[in-house]
Scaffold this active site. Structure first.
Site, PDB file in Angstrom:
ATOM      1  CB  ALA A  84      15.143  -5.695  40.189  1.00  0.00           C
ATOM      2  N   GLY A 105      15.856  -5.717  45.802  1.00  0.00           N
ATOM      3  CA  GLY A 105      15.137  -4.880  45.572  1.00  0.00           C
ATOM      4  C   GLY A 105      13.327  -4.349  46.765  1.00  0.00           C
ATOM      5  CD  GLU A 151      18.061  -1.976  46.788  1.00  0.00           C
ATOM      6  OE1 GLU A 151      17.128  -3.356  45.636  1.00  0.00           O
ATOM      7  OE2 GLU A 151      19.146  -1.616  46.820  1.00  0.00           O
ATOM      8  CD  GLU A 184      21.234  -6.207  44.879  1.00  0.00           C
ATOM      9  OE1 GLU A 184      21.432  -6.911  45.928  1.00  0.00           O
ATOM     10  OE2 GLU A 184      19.718  -6.084  45.366  1.00  0.00           O
TER      11      GLU A 184
HETATM   12  N1  CAA Z   1      12.917 -11.094  39.475  1.00  0.00           N
HETATM   13  C1  CAA Z   1      11.744 -12.757  37.981  1.00  0.00           C
HETATM   14  N2  CAA Z   1      12.005 -13.317  39.059  1.00  0.00           N
HETATM   15  C2  CAA Z   1      11.711 -14.358  40.281  1.00  0.00           C
HETATM   16  C3  CAA Z   1      12.867 -13.239  40.614  1.00  0.00           C
HETATM   17  C4  CAA Z   1      13.059 -12.308  41.191  1.00  0.00           C
HETATM   18  N3  CAA Z   1      13.680 -11.406  41.634  1.00  0.00           N
HETATM   19  N4  CAA Z   1      12.588 -14.289  42.212  1.00  0.00           N
HETATM   20  C5  CAA Z   1      12.125 -15.034  42.307  1.00  0.00           C
HETATM   21  N5  CAA Z   1      11.482 -15.209  40.910  1.00  0.00           N
HETATM   22  C6  CAA Z   1      10.736 -16.139  40.689  1.00  0.00           C
HETATM   23  C7  CAA Z   1      11.663 -17.584  39.830  1.00  0.00           C
HETATM   24  O1  CAA Z   1      12.409 -17.300  38.302  1.00  0.00           O
HETATM   25  C8  CAA Z   1      10.723 -18.617  39.936  1.00  0.00           C
HETATM   26  O2  CAA Z   1       9.999 -18.395  38.094  1.00  0.00           O
HETATM   27  P1  CAA Z   1       9.687 -20.304  37.665  1.00  0.00           P
HETATM   28  O3  CAA Z   1       8.451 -20.432  38.428  1.00  0.00           O
HETATM   29  O4  CAA Z   1       8.978 -19.273  36.116  1.00  0.00           O
HETATM   30  O5  CAA Z   1      10.519 -20.679  37.337  1.00  0.00           O
HETATM   31  C9  CAA Z   1       9.590 -18.226  40.409  1.00  0.00           C
HETATM   32  O6  CAA Z   1      10.051 -17.257  41.221  1.00  0.00           O
HETATM   33  C10 CAA Z   1      10.237 -18.751  42.223  1.00  0.00           C
HETATM   34  O7  CAA Z   1      11.706 -19.082  42.181  1.00  0.00           O
HETATM   35  P2  CAA Z   1      12.048 -20.472  42.883  1.00  0.00           P
HETATM   36  O8  CAA Z   1      12.008 -21.427  41.943  1.00  0.00           O
HETATM   37  O9  CAA Z   1      13.799 -19.675  42.502  1.00  0.00           O
HETATM   38  O10 CAA Z   1      11.680 -20.664  44.664  1.00  0.00           O
HETATM   39  P3  CAA Z   1      12.606 -21.236  45.219  1.00  0.00           P
HETATM   40  O11 CAA Z   1      12.285 -20.710  46.646  1.00  0.00           O
HETATM   41  O12 CAA Z   1      13.965 -22.611  45.234  1.00  0.00           O
HETATM   42  O13 CAA Z   1      14.097 -19.655  45.855  1.00  0.00           O
HETATM   43  C11 CAA Z   1      13.907 -17.327  45.953  1.00  0.00           C
HETATM   44  C12 CAA Z   1      13.227 -18.332  46.426  1.00  0.00           C
HETATM   45  C13 CAA Z   1      15.398 -17.754  47.387  1.00  0.00           C
HETATM   46  C14 CAA Z   1      13.237 -15.918  46.671  1.00  0.00           C
HETATM   47  C15 CAA Z   1      15.166 -17.416  44.702  1.00  0.00           C
HETATM   48  O14 CAA Z   1      13.792 -16.903  43.603  1.00  0.00           O
HETATM   49  C16 CAA Z   1      15.695 -16.101  44.098  1.00  0.00           C
HETATM   50  O15 CAA Z   1      17.428 -16.045  44.683  1.00  0.00           O
HETATM   51  N6  CAA Z   1      15.207 -15.364  43.913  1.00  0.00           N
HETATM   52  C17 CAA Z   1      16.024 -13.717  43.613  1.00  0.00           C
HETATM   53  C18 CAA Z   1      16.296 -13.075  44.220  1.00  0.00           C
HETATM   54  C19 CAA Z   1      17.242 -11.647  43.705  1.00  0.00           C
HETATM   55  O16 CAA Z   1      18.831 -11.943  43.500  1.00  0.00           O
HETATM   56  N7  CAA Z   1      17.117 -10.777  44.347  1.00  0.00           N
HETATM   57  C20 CAA Z   1      17.751 -10.058  43.375  1.00  0.00           C
HETATM   58  C21 CAA Z   1      16.863  -8.722  42.089  1.00  0.00           C
HETATM   59  S1  CAA Z   1      18.271  -7.879  41.963  1.00  0.00           S
HETATM   60  C22 CAA Z   1      17.334  -6.161  42.171  1.00  0.00           C
HETATM   61  O17 CAA Z   1      16.508  -6.547  43.360  1.00  0.00           O
HETATM   62  C23 CAA Z   1      18.856  -5.258  41.770  1.00  0.00           C
HETATM   63  C24 CAA Z   1      18.456  -4.054  42.499  1.00  0.00           C
HETATM   64  O18 CAA Z   1      19.163  -4.042  43.230  1.00  0.00           O
HETATM   65  C25 CAA Z   1      17.340  -2.733  42.548  1.00  0.00           C
END
Ligand code: CAA
Length: 258
Positions: free
Chosen positions: A66, A109, A112, A132
């Site tokens: 998400a 998500g 999921e 999460e």
């Molecule tokens: N939401 C919004 N932005 C996201 C994102 C997310 N889920 N995942 C990545 N991005 C964005 C980052 O903020 C970053 O943006 P900027 O370039 O503007 O800074 C861009 O994508 C690139 O990400 P990273 O710099 O972090 O890239 P990385 O290669 O170092 O890491 C990654 C990649 C492992 C996917 C890391 O981005 C990450 O851990 N993302 C979040 C994963 C996460 O926590 N997902 C769960 C979300 S909550 C959810 O899904 C709730 C539910 O159950 C419904």
């Protein structure tokens, strides 16, 4: 075909292909993308020329979950009153088989969403996780429920409680995915699988999906009952007559989907 902002939609043979297209954020699933995904999937479900649907993020990434930027400032009442997550119910109402073609990250998500599909195909670079817990929340689109059903309680518990990811090999071993192929072959393999399914008799495919899904919702006795009644009802179709006759006549069946 309708214009979309966050996804690309095309038809390959008899398979509808939906590609998430927000590469800069690892396909973070913003509200707009969720609405578009549900709209596109529903449109393919209603299109008689389509027999199966593939959801993918392309060759590099499936989806990183998400969109955190849309959630960071929400209060409890924002979440509760809007309950945006309920929109996903559209995906679980789809009657045609849904295939997730996963490369790279399928996190939160994203994992999921893959699990809402009927079959998950993965590239050997795929990574699945429910991170999460690292954000101070828990999965909210079915992760705590579908992951348990897919890999069992202990493995699901470890992933959900630690946020740690599993790679494609492990996901295959654990039964989360049906198959692992080379990353550049994932989408074409999913489309080939979709077209194979789409070449079968449509009523059999829809009932087969419904019967398998009953295994999740019902007791064994009820599930067996549903399966048997569906089996019986297929004898009312022309395709059952054609399928069995073609076998005995050693020829390919010609389905009328009736
Ligand atoms: N939401 C919004 N932005 C996201 C994102 C997310 N889920 N995942 C990545 N991005 C964005 C980052 O903020 C970053 O943006 P900027 O370039 O503007 O800074 C861009 O994508 C690139 O990400 P990273 O710099 O972090 O890239 P990385 O290669 O170092 O890491 C990654 C990649 C492992 C996917 C890391 O981005 C990450 O851990 N993302 C979040 C994963 C996460 O926590 N997902 C769960 C979300 S909550 C959810 O899904 C709730 C539910 O159950 C419904």
């Amino acid at each position: 075909i309708k214009e979309y902002e966050f996804i690309k939609v095309e038809t390959k043979g008899k398979t509808g292909v939906i590609t998430m297209d927000r590469a800069k954020t690892y396909n973070a699933l913003c509200n707009g993308m969720i609405v578009e995904l549900c709209t596109a999937v529903t449109a393919f479900d209603e299109d008689p020329a389509v027999g199966a649907i593939v959801i993918t993020g392309g060759d590099k990434v499936f989806a990183a979950g998400a969109d955190i930027t849309e959630m960071v400032g929400l209060s409890f009442s924002d979440c509760y009153n809007q309950d945006k997550f309920k929109d996903w119910a559209a995906l679980t109402r789809v009657r045609k088989p849904l295939i997730a073609a996963v490369n790279g990250y399928a996190l939160g998500g994203g994992c999921e969403l893959a699990m809402m599909c009927d079959i998950i195909l993965a590239g050997d670079d795929a990574k699945f996780g429910q991170p999460e817990i690292n954000l101070g929340v828990i999965p909210g689109w079915g992760g705590t429920q579908r992951l348990v059903r897919a890999v069992g309680k202990s493995k699901a518990m470890e992933m959900v409680l630690t946020g740690s990811m599993i790679d494609a090999k492990r996901a295959n071993w654990d039964g989360l995915v049906s198959r692992v192929v080379e990353p550049e072959k994932v989408v074409e393999t999913a489309v080939a699988l979709g077209n194979k399914i789409a070449s079968m008799s449509r009523p059999s495919v829809l009932m087969a999906k419904e019967a398998v899904n009953s295994a999740y919702e019902l007791t064994l006795t009820e599930g067996l009952h549903v399966e048997r009644r569906m089996f019986h009802s297929l004898f009312a179709t022309e395709d059952q007559k054609e399928g069995m006759a073609a076998f005995l006549e050693k020829r390919k069946p010609e389905w009328t989907h009736k």
